[in-house]
Design a protein around this motif. Structure first.
Motif, short mmCIF file in Angstrom:
data_model
loop_
_atom_site.label_atom_id
_atom_site.label_comp_id
_atom_site.label_asym_id
_atom_site.label_seq_id
_atom_site.Cartn_x
_atom_site.Cartn_y
_atom_site.Cartn_z
N UNK A 294 6.11 -3.05 -2.93
CA UNK A 294 6.41 -4.48 -2.88
C UNK A 294 7.90 -4.73 -3.03
N UNK A 295 8.56 -3.97 -3.91
CA UNK A 295 10.00 -4.14 -4.09
C UNK A 295 10.75 -3.77 -2.81
N UNK A 296 10.37 -2.63 -2.21
CA UNK A 296 10.99 -2.26 -0.93
C UNK A 296 10.79 -3.37 0.09
N UNK A 297 9.57 -3.90 0.15
CA UNK A 297 9.26 -4.92 1.14
C UNK A 297 10.08 -6.18 0.90
N UNK A 298 10.15 -6.60 -0.38
CA UNK A 298 10.89 -7.81 -0.71
C UNK A 298 12.37 -7.65 -0.37
N UNK A 299 12.90 -6.45 -0.61
CA UNK A 299 14.31 -6.20 -0.33
C UNK A 299 14.60 -6.22 1.17
N UNK A 300 13.70 -5.62 1.96
CA UNK A 300 14.02 -5.35 3.35
C UNK A 300 13.45 -6.34 4.35
N UNK A 301 12.41 -7.09 3.93
CA UNK A 301 11.70 -7.91 4.90
C UNK A 301 12.58 -8.98 5.57
N UNK A 302 13.42 -9.72 4.78
CA UNK A 302 14.25 -10.74 5.44
C UNK A 302 15.15 -10.10 6.50
N UNK A 303 15.68 -8.95 6.16
CA UNK A 303 16.55 -8.23 7.07
C UNK A 303 15.77 -7.77 8.31
#
Lengths: 223, 232
Positions: B207-216
């Motif tokens: 989830x942390x990876x997703x939250x970090x990278x998703x907007x990008x």
């Protein structure tokens, strides 16, 4: 110089490691091909499903695509291999890597094919409909051939990039090239098997990288 | 009132979303998250700059050097980045060159991406019509200024989508540092999982990876779709 030859190009060590590393290379090739077949066909299937324009399905596919394009491949592999057993699903290393990398390739190809379909001029649809083509032949005879041509170079590049991820299989105990070479290195206390593995990777991927360069050129000229 | 652990849904929650486990290991995860971000912000500028340098060298060099640079770029692109990392981290110590996990990861990811960024910048520079550089030179601009003020801005605009996409891939790639025991986010989650005996830390890390990278990732997808529609 002697030290470099002794450590990195040690003939005796390489000869001893050769059978295991070659077996690993066979697995690398097999996993790569399986990933490409699974990933691209699943991606094409997902893109076709989006053409059906069923809203809940579209949303589900969009979430799937975003999830698997965003998460690092290694995170996905580790999750499948070390997390799924808690659901009572134990996957072999081979299945883990093909399923994990295949899912990533499917997400990318679905997005690329769908974008290519959207990028076709609307006149193509109008003309085909005016000719009396029904939706399914229209899709398969008019839209897909053009979309696939547009999407091929992008998918090829993505497939090559994801295929390189098979080396990550070593993290889930897949005895592929890198893993076999590392075991041999540990046993013989000499990194020459790594040189062998590196050479095999170059042998496998240099032609693919050259192919992707040719395809990029072709796109650049067409565009 | 609530059904016992025999209930499959409760079982699923206990394993994959166990709050007690999360409370216990979240400092570990946050520390890993920080290291993932640090690794990314150290590596990304190095890889971009060296890729750009290779591409500029290519565009100004003669035929012989060009050919060598293309071979170098292709070799860097052909290696799976994990192979480079293993060579650097486990192979170089035999020469007496021992790098710590962080330095080895930065070097491996930067080398690999020098190839990727180099190829992208090179294609961008090549796509700028030669008349642009010739016109600027005819106006008396120095070669360096032609490159910086005329060629590169146009080149970069042409390859924004692949540049952004590759930057995203680079940040995702930092997770391989977990395989040389660098306690970034994935490694921290694995260590945490050994303490909690359930995959909740893995879920949290994902989830942390997703939250970090998703907007990008959304931004990259938009750029790519536009590039496909307009041809660049």
């Amino acid at each position: 110089m002697d030290r470099i030859a002794e450590n990195y190009f040690n003939g005796a060590v390489i000869a001893a490691a050769l059978p295991a590393v070659l077996r690993g290379f066979g697995i690398t090739v097999l996993v790569s091909l399986s990933t490409i077949v699974v990933g691209i066909s699943a991606g094409l299937g997902l893109a076709l499903l989006r053409c059906a324009a069923i809203r809940p399905l579209d949303i589900a596919i969009a979430i799937y695509v975003d999830l698997f394009r965003t998460l690092p491949q290694l995170v996905i592999l580790v999750f499948l291999y070390f997390g799924m057993p808690y659901l009572g699903v134990t996957l072999s290393p081979f299945v883990t890597v093909v399923l994990g990398l295949g899912a990533v390739l499917a997400a990318f190809s679905a997005e690329i094919i769908w974008s290519a379909i959207l990028a076709l001029p609307p006149g193509q649809w109008d003309a085909a409909r005016a000719l009396g083509l029904r939706p399914v032949p229209l899709l398969f005879l008019v839209v897909l051939p053009q979309a696939v041509r547009l999407a091929t170079p992008l998918i090829t590049n993505r497939a090559i990039a994801i295929t390189k991820g098979t080396a990550l299989g070593t993290a889930v105990s897949l005895p592929e090239t890198l893993g076999s070479a590392q075991s041999a290195m540990a046993i013989m206390a000499n990194p020459s098997p790594l040189t062998l593995a590196a050479a095999l990777y170059l042998l496998f991927f240099i032609p693919l990288v050259a192919l992707s360069r040719v395809l990029e050129r072709r796109v650049a000229r067409a565009g | 009132m609530w059904p016992g652990p025999a209930d499959p849904v409760q079982d699923l929650i206990d394993n994959f979303a166990d709050l007690d486990s999360l409370v216990r290991v979240y400092p570990l995860l946050l520390q890993g998250f920080g290291l993932t971000i640090l690794l990314s912000i150290v590596t990304l500028p190095i890889a971009t700059a060296s890729g750009l340098a290779v591409a500029v060298a290519y565009s100004t060099a003669g035929t012989g050097v060009r050919r060598m640079l293309v071979v170098a770029i292709d070799i860097l692109r052909a290696f799976p980045v994990l192979v480079l990392l293993v060579l650097i981290f486990y192979g170089l110590p035999f020469l007496g060159l021992r790098l710590n996990a962080f330095a080895a990861a930065v070097l491996a990811i930067a080398l690999n991406n020098t190839g990727y960024f180099g190829e992208i910048f090179r294609a961008g520079i090549e796509a700028v019509p030669p008349g642009q550089g010739e016109a600027a030179a005819a106006l008396g601009l120095h070669r360096m200024r032609v490159l910086i003020h005329v060629i590169l801005p146009q080149a970069i605009r042409k390859v924004t989508a692949p540049l952004a996409s590759n930057a995203l891939e680079l940040v995702k790639t930092t997770s391989i540092a977990s395989l040389v025991s660098l306690p970034e986010l994935l490694r921290s989650a694995r260590v945490a999982q050994e303490q909690t005996y359930n995959p909740t830390p893995l879920v949290a890390a994902s989830l942390l990876f997703f939250a970090l990278l998703w907007p990008f990732a959304r931004w990259v997808a938009r750029l790519e779709r536009r590039a496909l529609a307009t041809g660049h």
